[in-house]
Design a protein around this motif. Structure first.
Motif: not given
Length: 328
Positions: A104-116, A191-199
Motif C-alpha cells: 500500500g505504501t509503495t502504491i501511495i508513492y506512485m501517486t507522484g508519477i502523474p504529478i511528475g 508526503v516527504a518521500m513523494i516530494i523527493f521522488m518527484v524532484w
C-alpha cells in the motif's frame, strides 16, 4: 478409319508404364560455404556466445536458483534443498500484514508519477521557446537525475529535518508557525518521500517531453490558429495527444521504478520510518532477506513483486492503443 479403343488390359498397361516412367527430382546438394564464410560464421557465433553465456550466468541461473530458494527455508548459509518447504513461503506471504502494508505504501508513492509527468510537460512546454538561458535551465533540471541517489537523499533528509531543516525554516518565515515533522510522522513522511521522488525524476520528464514537443510539426499549430483555436484548445487537442508516446514511456518506466524504491527509504528513514510507515516492498524484502536471514521468504516476495509488475505492465501495453497517438 478410327482407331479402336484400348481394352481394359491395355489401359492398365498404359497406367503402369506411365507410373514406372515417372521420376523423382534429383536432390540438389547444398552449396558448400567458402572458407571465408565459414570463418565469418564461427566468429559470429563466438561473439554471440559471450553475451549468451553472461545472460545464463548472471540472469537465467540466478532467476532459477531464486525460484528454487523461494520454495525453501534458505537462510543464505544452510542448504537450499535440505530445507525444502514447498509453497509455505507464498502462503505465509499472502497472510503477512506487514507485506500488504508495504504494498500500500509503495502504491501511495506512485501517486507522484502523474504529478511528475504533469509538471514535466508544463515545464517542457515553457522551455520549448527561444528564451535566453534555456540551455542552462535544461541542464539544471537534469542535474538531479545524474546525481548520486544516496547523496541527494542525505541532502533532502537535512531539508526535511524538523528542527533546523530548510523547508521548515521557510514555512516558519512565511507563516510564523513551525512546519510538520516530515520524517517523524506517519502521514507526513509519505508526503516527504513523494516530494523527493518527484524532484529526483522531474529532469527525465522534462527532457523527454521537450524532445517530443520539438518533433510536433508547427503546421498543426498554425492550422489550429487559422481555425480559431485558443492556446488551451491547441494544447489539449494537439500537444497532449502527440506527446502521448512519451507519456506512455514515462508511465511504464515510472511504475516499474516505483515498485523498486529502496534507497530513498533506506537513507532517509530509520528502520522503515515510524511504525514501518515509509517502508516499500523492496525495503521489506531486503529487511527479511538480509537483516533476518530469511532468504527463501525474500525470494518468494521478489517473485510476487515480479508478477505484479508484469501484470501492471501488460495491462498498460494492452490499453495503449486507446490513448497513445502517433504523428502520421
Amino acid at each position: 478409319g478410327a482407331a479402336p479403343l484400348p481394352s481394359a488390359t491395355s489401359k492398365g498397361e498404359i497406367f503402369l508404364m506411365a507410373s514406372t516412367t515417372t521420376t523423382t527430382p534429383a536432390k540438389t546438394d547444398k552449396p558448400r560455404m567458402s572458407q571465408m564464410a565459414l570463418q565469418e560464421q564461427r566468429w559470429g557465433r563466438l561473439f554471440v556466445a559471450a553475451p549468451f553465456v553472461g545472460f545464463c550466468l548472471f540472469s537465467a541461473f540466478p532467476i532459477v536458483f531464486a525460484f528454487v530458494a523461494s520454495l525453501s527455508n534458505w537462510t543464505g548459509t544452510n542448504s537450499v534443498f535440505a530445507n525444502f518447504c514447498g509453497l509455505n513461503n507464498y502462503i505465509e506471504l499472502f497472510t503477512d500484514a506487514r507485506f500488504w502494508k508495504t504494498v500500500g505504501t509503495t502504491i501511495i508513492y506512485m501517486t507522484g508519477i502523474p504529478i511528475g509527468m504533469i509538471l514535466g510537460l508544463l515545464i517542457a512546454t515553457a522551455m520549448n521557446r527561444r528564451i535566453p538561458g534555456v540551455k542552462i535551465l535544461r541542464t539544471m533540471y537534469y542535474v538531479p537525475v545524474i546525481s548520486s541517489l544516496v547523496a541527494v537523499a542525505i541532502l533532502w533528509a537535512w531539508v526535511f529535518n524538523y528542527d533546523f531543516g530548510l523547508l521548515n525554516l521557510i514555512i516558519k518565515a512565511l507563516t510564523g508557525a513551525k512546519g510538520p515533522n516530515w520524517l517523524g510522522d506517519e502521514a507526513w513522511i509519505k508526503v516527504a518521500m513523494i516530494i523527493f521522488m518527484v524532484w529526483k525524476g522531474l529532469g527525465t520528464s522534462v527532457i523527454l517531453y521537450l524532445s517530443g514537443l520539438q518533433n510536433i510539426p508547427r503546421d498543426y499549430y498554425e492550422a489550429a490558429t487559422i481555425d480559431g483555436a485558443t492556446g488551451w484548445q491547441a494544447f489539449k487537442n494537439i500537444t497532449i495527444p502527440l506527446v502521448s508516446p512519451v507519456t506512455f514511456y514515462l508511465l511504464i518506466t515510472g511504475i516499474i521504478g516505483g515498485f523498486q524504491v529502496f534507497v530513498e527509504v533506506s537513507v532517509m528513514t530509520t528502520n522503515g520510518g515510524v511504525n514501518y510507515s515509509a517502508a516499500t516492498v523492496v525495503y521489506y524484502l531486503w529487511d527479511k532477506a538480509f537483516k533476518h536471514q530469511q532468504m527463501g521468504y525474500g525470494a518468494a516476495m521478489a517473485f510476487i513483486l515480479a508478477i505484479i509488475i508484469f501484470i501492471v505492465t501488460a495491462i498498460n501495453f494492452k490499453g495503449q492503443d486507446k490513448w497513445v497517438k502517433t504523428i502520421d
